[in-house]
Write a protein that holds these residues in place. Structure first.
Motif, mmCIF file in Angstrom:
data_model
loop_
_atom_site.group_PDB
_atom_site.id
_atom_site.type_symbol
_atom_site.label_atom_id
_atom_site.label_comp_id
_atom_site.label_asym_id
_atom_site.label_seq_id
_atom_site.Cartn_x
_atom_site.Cartn_y
_atom_site.Cartn_z
ATOM 1 N N THR A 18 41.583 32.532 54.578
ATOM 2 C CA THR A 18 41.244 33.903 54.220
ATOM 3 C C THR A 18 39.749 34.138 54.418
ATOM 4 O OG1 THR A 18 40.862 33.409 51.871
ATOM 5 C CG2 THR A 18 43.103 33.964 52.532
ATOM 6 N N HIS A 19 38.945 33.102 54.173
ATOM 7 C CA HIS A 19 37.485 33.254 54.215
ATOM 8 C C HIS A 19 36.995 33.598 55.614
ATOM 9 C CE1 HIS A 19 33.214 32.171 54.056
ATOM 10 N NE2 HIS A 19 33.298 32.275 52.735
ATOM 11 N N ASP A 20 37.520 32.912 56.626
ATOM 12 C CA ASP A 20 37.003 33.079 57.985
ATOM 13 C C ASP A 20 37.993 33.728 58.948
ATOM 14 O OD1 ASP A 20 34.765 31.808 57.092
ATOM 15 O OD2 ASP A 20 35.078 29.942 58.198
ATOM 16 N N LEU A 21 39.293 33.574 58.699
ATOM 17 C CA LEU A 21 40.288 33.881 59.723
ATOM 18 C C LEU A 21 41.242 35.011 59.339
ATOM 19 C CD1 LEU A 21 41.135 30.178 60.655
ATOM 20 C CD2 LEU A 21 39.597 31.731 61.870
ATOM 21 N N ASN A 22 40.966 35.696 58.226
ATOM 22 C CA ASN A 22 41.798 36.823 57.794
ATOM 23 C C ASN A 22 43.268 36.453 57.636
ATOM 24 O OD1 ASN A 22 39.805 38.844 57.502
ATOM 25 N ND2 ASN A 22 39.780 39.183 59.719
ATOM 26 N N MET A 23 43.543 35.226 57.195
ATOM 27 C CA MET A 23 44.926 34.800 56.972
ATOM 28 C C MET A 23 45.363 35.203 55.570
ATOM 29 S SD MET A 23 45.064 31.043 58.794
ATOM 30 C CE MET A 23 45.169 30.895 60.582
ATOM 31 N N TRP A 24 45.382 36.510 55.326
ATOM 32 C CA TRP A 24 45.695 37.011 53.986
ATOM 33 C C TRP A 24 47.159 36.810 53.621
ATOM 34 C CZ3 TRP A 24 41.611 37.572 51.176
ATOM 35 C CH2 TRP A 24 40.391 37.880 51.803
ATOM 36 N N ASN A 25 47.999 36.487 54.604
ATOM 37 C CA ASN A 25 49.393 36.177 54.272
ATOM 38 C C ASN A 25 49.503 34.910 53.432
ATOM 39 O OD1 ASN A 25 48.617 34.578 56.511
ATOM 40 N ND2 ASN A 25 50.759 34.225 57.041
ATOM 41 N N TRP A 26 48.442 34.089 53.377
ATOM 42 C CA TRP A 26 48.464 32.915 52.511
ATOM 43 C C TRP A 26 48.747 33.310 51.064
ATOM 44 C CZ3 TRP A 26 44.010 28.954 53.827
ATOM 45 C CH2 TRP A 26 44.222 28.427 55.113
ATOM 46 N N LEU A 27 48.275 34.484 50.654
ATOM 47 C CA LEU A 27 48.474 34.915 49.272
ATOM 48 C C LEU A 27 49.952 35.168 48.996
ATOM 49 C CD1 LEU A 27 45.472 37.385 48.928
ATOM 50 C CD2 LEU A 27 45.541 34.968 48.347
ATOM 51 N N SER A 28 50.616 35.863 49.903
ATOM 52 C CA SER A 28 52.037 36.146 49.684
ATOM 53 C C SER A 28 52.895 34.912 49.908
ATOM 54 C CB SER A 28 52.502 37.287 50.593
ATOM 55 O OG SER A 28 52.263 36.990 51.959
ATOM 56 N N LEU A 29 52.429 33.985 50.743
ATOM 57 C CA LEU A 29 53.158 32.740 50.947
ATOM 58 C C LEU A 29 52.978 31.765 49.777
ATOM 59 C CD1 LEU A 29 52.362 32.034 54.720
ATOM 60 C CD2 LEU A 29 54.584 32.657 53.764
ATOM 61 N N GLY A 30 51.989 32.034 48.948
ATOM 62 C CA GLY A 30 51.690 31.101 47.854
ATOM 63 C C GLY A 30 51.020 29.846 48.355
ATOM 64 N N TYR A 31 50.343 29.928 49.523
ATOM 65 C CA TYR A 31 49.704 28.741 50.079
ATOM 66 C C TYR A 31 48.208 28.764 49.807
ATOM 67 C CZ TYR A 31 47.744 25.312 53.212
ATOM 68 O OH TYR A 31 47.045 24.237 53.707
ATOM 69 N N THR A 32 47.688 27.626 49.380
ATOM 70 C CA THR A 32 46.250 27.393 49.328
ATOM 71 C C THR A 32 45.987 25.981 49.831
ATOM 72 O OG1 THR A 32 44.369 26.965 47.846
ATOM 73 C CG2 THR A 32 46.550 26.878 46.863
ATOM 74 N N PRO A 33 44.934 25.761 50.603
ATOM 75 C CA PRO A 33 44.644 24.399 51.059
ATOM 76 C C PRO A 33 44.382 23.445 49.902
ATOM 77 C CG PRO A 33 42.818 25.881 51.572
ATOM 78 C CD PRO A 33 43.964 26.737 51.140
ATOM 79 N N ALA A 34 44.049 23.979 48.730
ATOM 80 C CA ALA A 34 43.910 23.107 47.561
ATOM 81 C C ALA A 34 45.223 22.384 47.288
ATOM 82 C CB ALA A 34 43.490 23.922 46.342
ATOM 83 N N GLY A 35 46.343 23.061 47.490
ATOM 84 C CA GLY A 35 47.638 22.419 47.269
ATOM 85 C C GLY A 35 47.865 21.252 48.210
ATOM 86 N N ALA A 36 47.525 21.447 49.484
ATOM 87 C CA ALA A 36 47.677 20.356 50.462
ATOM 88 C C ALA A 36 46.771 19.190 50.106
ATOM 89 C CB ALA A 36 47.372 20.873 51.870
ATOM 90 N N GLU A 37 45.538 19.481 49.695
ATOM 91 C CA GLU A 37 44.590 18.423 49.357
ATOM 92 C C GLU A 37 45.030 17.661 48.097
ATOM 93 O OE1 GLU A 37 42.442 17.370 51.282
ATOM 94 O OE2 GLU A 37 41.521 18.991 52.429
ATOM 95 N N VAL A 38 45.494 18.398 47.097
ATOM 96 C CA VAL A 38 45.941 17.742 45.863
ATOM 97 C C VAL A 38 47.155 16.864 46.150
ATOM 98 C CG1 VAL A 38 47.006 18.160 43.610
ATOM 99 C CG2 VAL A 38 44.966 19.440 44.285
#
Length: 405
Positions: free
Chosen positions: A180-200
């Motif tokens: 979302t910060h650099d690439l306007n991937m705002w669909n991450w919000l509706s998908l419930g995805y955050t890279p924090a989840g992948a890292e954790v």
């Protein structure tokens, strides 16, 4: 009745004209200020009520499982993914006089490759206290771990095993953090995805891997890292109780502070969970309690300002005090910016020594000069695996929504 309707219509028309006139007088700057001021008020309210409902240890014990489930949900990890085979490999070794480095590769999910270096002191009697070090945002085409190897030297010299992990974004098999910060991937919000989840999830699977190693005492695993690695230290320790001790560096926030200072523009997506349940960072600290937690922060760190990290400490400590474990939580800050200052390194060493060493030996003061390896020597992979999904994990580490009639 007819005249009353006319009067109501006239009043409605008058208000509509007034509203349109007011709107016409507003500038885009005015409307932006209204929106940001609203967000600041909401964020301040969230921070102000954080953990206020917890008045006793019984309150917290009743709430704890709900808090943990909510955090996992906000990280996109509820339910947790299947623990598929790690397919762990040691692709090479570096032998040094007093330790060796193993080049470790595993898959936290099928095709989600995680690369890291496992440091083992020679001559130490195991099983050993072990540090899992999570890297921050330090770009290098052969992995972030190259930039953080100096963090490991003291631990290995003093009898700790240590596994240092590359990040998803700056690993040997790169993925995306700044969606979302650099690439306007705002669909991450509706998908419930955050890279924090992948890292954790990758950090949790790293603990799974450490549990397979006879050199590791799985009851004495400490977790630390700076910046993005510090945030992942917070989240991983909160949801995985196999972490015995945590020491996050330059990564402590409240949402109220972040909004007040308008710091989201300087943060990676991984710093925040999707705040579905409108609660704040002290809840993460409470989930770590009563396990030892040391927060280290820079007073000049613009991304993690002092008003935020002091408030997290104050509110988290209330829960530690309910456990009668107030000495298990600590706060250290220094007059520095966003950096792993010498004071922070020393205090992290001291914290891990205190809580992970089954020994009465005094803490060994002083730094250890690292023997730095090249990035090429530390690299675990000769090429990107053909089945890697790191660059598109945001499309699969999500959960479909079932539409109920």
């Amino acid at each position: 009745v007819h005249s009353m309707r006319l009067r109501c219509a006239a009043v409605t028309l008058l208000f509509s004209v007034f509203a349109l006139s007011t709107l016409a007088q507003e500038t885009p700057r005015d409307r932006h200020a209204m929106a940001t001021n609203h967000l600041k008020r909401v964020a301040a309210e969230i921070s102000e009520r954080s953990l206020n409902e917890i008045q006793s240890l019984a309150d917290w014990k009743r709430s704890r499982s709900t808090y943990q489930s909510q955090l996992l949900y906000m990280l996109g990890l509820d339910p947790l993914p299947e623990r598929s085979p790690l397919q762990a490999e040691i692709t090479g070794r570096i032998e040094r006089e007093s330790y060796r480095i193993e080049k470790v590769v595993f898959q936290s999910l099928p095709g989600l490759y995680v690369t890291g270096n496992f440091y083992l002191p020679k001559g130490a009697s195991g099983p050993l206290p072990t540090i899992l070090y999570l890297c921050g945002h330090a770009p290098h085409p052969l992995g972030a771990k190259f930039n953080y190897q100096d963090r490991i030297a003291w631990y290995v010299a003093n009898g700790f095993a240590c596994l240092i992990l590359d990040t998803l974004e700056f690993g040997e098999v790169p993925g995306i953090h700044h969606g979302t910060h650099d690439l306007n991937m705002w669909n991450w919000l509706s998908l419930g995805y955050t890279p924090a989840g992948a890292e954790v999830w990758s950090a949790m699977r790293a603990i799974d891997y450490l549990e397979t190693r006879s050199e590791v005492d799985s009851n004495r695993i400490g977790l630390t890292g700076i910046s993005g690695g510090g945030a992942m230290t917070w989240y991983t320790a909160a949801v995985d109780e196999r972490i015995a001790v945590a020491a996050p560096v330059c990564s402590t926030i409240t949402f109220g502070s972040q909004a007040a200072h308008w710091r989201a523009d300087g943060q990676c997506d991984c710093i925040y969970y999707h705040n579905t349940f409108l609660w704040d960072f002290p809840g993460v600290g409470a989930l770590i309690a009563p396990r030892p937690l040391l927060m280290m922060s820079g007073r000049k760190d613009l991304d993690f300002p002092p008003d935020g990290y002091h408030e997290v400490f104050r509110r988290s400590k209330r829960v530690y005090d309910l456990y009668q474990a107030g000495d298990s939580v600590g706060e250290v800050d220094d007059d520095v910016g966003h950096t792993d200052a010498p004071l922070f390194r020393q205090e992290a060493h001291r914290w891990m020594w205190r809580w992970l060493r089954a020994s009465t030996e005094p803490f060994p003061e002083g730094a250890v000069s690292p023997n730095l390896e090249t990035a090429e020597d530390l690299a675990c992979l000769a090429q990107v695996p053909f089945d890697a999904v790191n660059f598109k994990i945001q499309n699969s580490l999500t959960k479909p929504v079932s539409m109920q009639p």
